[in-house]
Design a protein around this motif. Structure first.
Motif, PDB file in Angstrom:
ATOM      1  N   LEU A   1      38.307   7.519  33.944  1.00 38.42           N
ATOM      2  CA  LEU A   1      37.290   8.472  33.491  1.00 38.42           C
ATOM      3  C   LEU A   1      37.100   9.524  34.573  1.00 38.42           C
ATOM      4  CD1 LEU A   1      35.033   8.982  31.250  1.00 38.42           C
ATOM      5  CD2 LEU A   1      33.495   7.762  32.798  1.00 38.42           C
ATOM      6  N   ILE A   2      37.032  10.795  34.174  1.00 42.14           N
ATOM      7  CA  ILE A   2      36.925  11.869  35.155  1.00 42.14           C
ATOM      8  C   ILE A   2      36.083  13.010  34.599  1.00 42.14           C
ATOM      9  CG2 ILE A   2      39.100  12.913  34.342  1.00 42.14           C
ATOM     10  CD1 ILE A   2      39.630  13.780  37.256  1.00 42.14           C
ATOM     11  N   LYS A   3      35.312  13.652  35.457  1.00 39.67           N
ATOM     12  CA  LYS A   3      34.588  14.847  35.053  1.00 39.67           C
ATOM     13  C   LYS A   3      35.590  15.937  34.695  1.00 39.67           C
ATOM     14  CE  LYS A   3      30.459  14.316  37.990  1.00 39.67           C
ATOM     15  NZ  LYS A   3      29.744  14.888  39.157  1.00 39.67           N
ATOM     16  N   LYS A   4      35.317  16.633  33.592  1.00 42.07           N
ATOM     17  CA  LYS A   4      36.264  17.667  33.183  1.00 42.07           C
ATOM     18  C   LYS A   4      36.369  18.768  34.227  1.00 42.07           C
ATOM     19  CE  LYS A   4      37.784  20.655  29.463  1.00 42.07           C
ATOM     20  NZ  LYS A   4      37.634  21.121  28.064  1.00 42.07           N
ATOM     21  N   GLN A   5      35.280  19.138  34.855  1.00 38.48           N
ATOM     22  CA  GLN A   5      35.332  20.208  35.849  1.00 38.48           C
ATOM     23  C   GLN A   5      36.168  19.798  37.053  1.00 38.48           C
ATOM     24  OE1 GLN A   5      31.168  20.853  36.727  1.00 38.48           O
ATOM     25  NE2 GLN A   5      31.206  19.458  38.464  1.00 38.48           N
ATOM     26  N   VAL A   6      36.173  18.500  37.362  1.00 42.41           N
ATOM     27  CA  VAL A   6      37.021  17.997  38.447  1.00 42.41           C
ATOM     28  C   VAL A   6      38.483  18.008  38.018  1.00 42.41           C
ATOM     29  CG1 VAL A   6      37.574  15.993  39.887  1.00 42.41           C
ATOM     30  CG2 VAL A   6      35.179  16.620  39.468  1.00 42.41           C
ATOM     31  N   PHE A   7      38.738  17.539  36.816  1.00 43.13           N
ATOM     32  CA  PHE A   7      40.117  17.530  36.312  1.00 43.13           C
ATOM     33  C   PHE A   7      40.705  18.932  36.331  1.00 43.13           C
ATOM     34  CE2 PHE A   7      43.499  17.880  33.266  1.00 43.13           C
ATOM     35  CZ  PHE A   7      44.203  16.704  33.408  1.00 43.13           C
ATOM     36  N   ASN A   8      39.935  19.909  35.901  1.00 47.25           N
ATOM     37  CA  ASN A   8      40.440  21.274  35.828  1.00 47.25           C
ATOM     38  C   ASN A   8      40.812  21.844  37.194  1.00 47.25           C
ATOM     39  OD1 ASN A   8      40.285  21.438  33.057  1.00 47.25           O
ATOM     40  ND2 ASN A   8      38.231  22.318  33.041  1.00 47.25           N
TER      41      ASN A   8
ATOM     42  N   TYR B   1      31.546   2.149  31.483  1.00 47.36           N
ATOM     43  CA  TYR B   1      31.927   3.387  32.167  1.00 47.36           C
ATOM     44  C   TYR B   1      30.725   4.308  32.373  1.00 47.36           C
ATOM     45  CZ  TYR B   1      37.043   3.464  32.730  1.00 47.36           C
ATOM     46  OH  TYR B   1      38.328   3.256  33.165  1.00 47.36           O
ATOM     47  N   LEU B   2      30.000   4.571  31.298  1.00 43.77           N
ATOM     48  CA  LEU B   2      28.909   5.540  31.374  1.00 43.77           C
ATOM     49  C   LEU B   2      27.771   5.075  32.280  1.00 43.77           C
ATOM     50  CD1 LEU B   2      28.741   6.796  27.670  1.00 43.77           C
ATOM     51  CD2 LEU B   2      29.977   7.771  29.616  1.00 43.77           C
ATOM     52  N   ALA B   3      27.664   3.768  32.453  1.00 44.91           N
ATOM     53  CA  ALA B   3      26.622   3.234  33.342  1.00 44.91           C
ATOM     54  C   ALA B   3      26.920   3.509  34.810  1.00 44.91           C
ATOM     55  CB  ALA B   3      26.479   1.734  33.124  1.00 44.91           C
ATOM     56  N   LYS B   4      28.168   3.912  35.104  1.00 42.90           N
ATOM     57  CA  LYS B   4      28.583   4.087  36.500  1.00 42.90           C
ATOM     58  C   LYS B   4      28.901   5.533  36.864  1.00 42.90           C
ATOM     59  CE  LYS B   4      28.675  -0.394  37.519  1.00 42.90           C
ATOM     60  NZ  LYS B   4      27.856  -0.995  38.588  1.00 42.90           N
ATOM     61  N   VAL B   5      28.576   6.481  35.990  1.00 39.70           N
ATOM     62  CA  VAL B   5      29.010   7.855  36.240  1.00 39.70           C
ATOM     63  C   VAL B   5      28.172   8.593  37.274  1.00 39.70           C
ATOM     64  CG1 VAL B   5      30.082   8.123  33.978  1.00 39.70           C
ATOM     65  CG2 VAL B   5      27.669   8.734  34.283  1.00 39.70           C
ATOM     66  N   ASN B   6      26.971   8.100  37.574  1.00 43.72           N
ATOM     67  CA  ASN B   6      26.154   8.763  38.584  1.00 43.72           C
ATOM     68  C   ASN B   6      26.797   8.630  39.964  1.00 43.72           C
ATOM     69  OD1 ASN B   6      24.204   9.509  36.695  1.00 43.72           O
ATOM     70  ND2 ASN B   6      23.069   7.595  36.958  1.00 43.72           N
TER      71      ASN B   6
ATOM     72  N   GLY C   1      34.499  17.526  25.764  1.00 43.09           N
ATOM     73  CA  GLY C   1      33.536  16.714  26.503  1.00 43.09           C
ATOM     74  C   GLY C   1      33.397  17.084  27.961  1.00 43.09           C
ATOM     75  N   GLU C   2      32.260  16.708  28.536  1.00 46.80           N
ATOM     76  CA  GLU C   2      32.017  16.897  29.969  1.00 46.80           C
ATOM     77  C   GLU C   2      32.737  15.825  30.785  1.00 46.80           C
ATOM     78  OE1 GLU C   2      27.804  16.731  30.270  1.00 46.80           O
ATOM     79  OE2 GLU C   2      27.481  18.402  28.898  1.00 46.80           O
ATOM     80  N   TRP C   3      32.960  14.685  30.156  1.00 42.65           N
ATOM     81  CA  TRP C   3      33.716  13.598  30.785  1.00 42.65           C
ATOM     82  C   TRP C   3      34.954  13.315  29.947  1.00 42.65           C
ATOM     83  CZ3 TRP C   3      32.860  11.103  35.403  1.00 42.65           C
ATOM     84  CH2 TRP C   3      31.630  11.364  36.026  1.00 42.65           C
TER      85      TRP C   3
ATOM     86  N   ASN D   1      40.637  16.683  48.096  1.00 45.80           N
ATOM     87  CA  ASN D   1      39.586  17.640  47.763  1.00 45.80           C
ATOM     88  C   ASN D   1      38.186  17.033  47.876  1.00 45.80           C
ATOM     89  OD1 ASN D   1      40.746  20.381  46.555  1.00 45.80           O
ATOM     90  ND2 ASN D   1      42.138  18.735  45.972  1.00 45.80           N
ATOM     91  N   ASN D   2      38.129  15.826  48.454  1.00 44.76           N
ATOM     92  CA  ASN D   2      36.853  15.162  48.760  1.00 44.76           C
ATOM     93  C   ASN D   2      36.020  14.827  47.524  1.00 44.76           C
ATOM     94  OD1 ASN D   2      37.229  15.228  51.631  1.00 44.76           O
ATOM     95  ND2 ASN D   2      36.706  17.400  51.587  1.00 44.76           N
ATOM     96  N   TYR D   3      36.701  14.575  46.405  1.00 47.94           N
ATOM     97  CA  TYR D   3      35.982  14.075  45.239  1.00 47.94           C
ATOM     98  C   TYR D   3      35.815  12.563  45.360  1.00 47.94           C
ATOM     99  CZ  TYR D   3      36.735  18.623  43.059  1.00 47.94           C
ATOM    100  OH  TYR D   3      36.733  19.969  42.784  1.00 47.94           O
ATOM    101  N   LYS D   4      34.759  12.056  44.764  1.00 43.26           N
ATOM    102  CA  LYS D   4      34.467  10.629  44.858  1.00 43.26           C
ATOM    103  C   LYS D   4      35.209   9.868  43.764  1.00 43.26           C
ATOM    104  CE  LYS D   4      29.836  11.515  46.695  1.00 43.26           C
ATOM    105  NZ  LYS D   4      28.379  11.395  46.444  1.00 43.26           N
TER     106      LYS D   4
END
Length: 292
Positions: free
Chosen positions: A152-159, A103-108, A82-84, A184-187
């Protein structure tokens, strides 16, 4: 796709699997659920848990060696498509039928979302579990801080962050992970989307894990790159206050004289959390000064 990732150790996950699958029954969200058993030694539970492989979009991986709290989460993320990534603990249950939708309603416009934790009421709770329950109720429930049991986290951020696999045993892998997210200044944001924590520990085990966590924090604190980031942690503030007053040696001589009294009280029907704090600080101080 959404990947739900759950590390497992000696705990039945049947109800959690059923609950998670039910959350997708009235929507067309693409998802997968991956459970990874971290070499549980309760073979009966492992065998019972294996039945979930017959459930839709669900897999159950049984590991031959224990990876630990940090490494198994990295392992699960590597398996995810998954992407998330939604990380949950095995001893929890979502409290809302809209748990996934919330969760998905708040991912933007965010990279990480924390849903929070709730503890059940004390009704008919055995005295053996009161310390863990009270600590969770007073210090975790409703708090807006990062925890690994429901986020919940973006996979690209987790990596780019990942959990530090050098942290052994229980405690503070989540503190460091949150620190790296901010550095790393992630939100990162908190929302009201809790799970109920079900897996309470007996008092002796909870104290043991709490002591290990204070030692892990001391190991991290001694690394200069983390000292400034940990300034807001209450245990660190207490240590630095003692240090500024030159009272650490005195503190570490007095606490062992009273330790048995503290332990007995923490096993009572009305555990006093400040006594737990004293024990945590003692172990933190000792580890900083390499006396234990």
């Amino acid at each position: 796709m959404l990947s739900i990732l759950v590390p497992v150790y000696n705990y039945s996950i049947i109800n959690l699997a059923i609950s998670l699958i039910s959350l997708f029954s009235n929507n067309d969200i693409e998802y997968e659920i991956i459970f990874a058993d971290d070499c549980s030694n309760n073979k009966q539970i492992v065998e019972e848990n294996s039945s979930i492989i017959n459930m839709p979009n669900t897999s159950y991986i049984i590991l031959d060696n224990n990876l630990g709290r940090a490494k198994i989460r990295n392992f699960l993320a590597d398996k995810a498509k998954g992407e998330w990534l939604l990380f949950l603990d095995c001893d929890c249950l979502p409290l809302s039928s809209d748990f996934i939708i919330n969760y998905l309603a708040k991912v933007n416009n965010t990279d990480v979302l924390c849903g929070g934790t709730k503890y059940s009421n004390k009704t008919q709770l055995s005295k053996d579990y009161l310390l863990h329950w009270k600590n969770g109720k007073k210090r975790e429930e409703g708090k807006k801080h990062f925890t690994t049991n429901n986020f919940l986290i973006k996979k690209q951020v987790f990596n780019k962050i990942r959990f530090d696999e050098e942290i052994k045993g229980y405690g503070h892998e989540d503190t460091l992970f949150a620190c790296e997210i901010k550095k790393n200044n992630y939100k990162i944001a908190s929302i009201d989307n809790p799970v109920e924590h079900l897996g309470l520990k007996k008092t002796d085990k909870f104290i043991e894990d709490t002591i290990n966590a204070s030692r892990n924090l001391a190991i991290l604190y001694k690394k200069s790159q983390y000292k400034e980031s940990f300034k807001d942690i209450s245990l660190v503030r207490a240590y630095e206050k003692l240090e500024s007053l030159h009272l650490i040696n005195i503190y570490c001589k007095i606490v062992p004289l009273l330790n048995n009294i503290f332990i007995r009280q923490l096993h009572s029907k009305h555990p006093y959390l400040k006594f737990l704090d004293i024990i945590k600080l003692y172990n933190f101080c000792n580890h900083i000064n390499k006396t234990i």
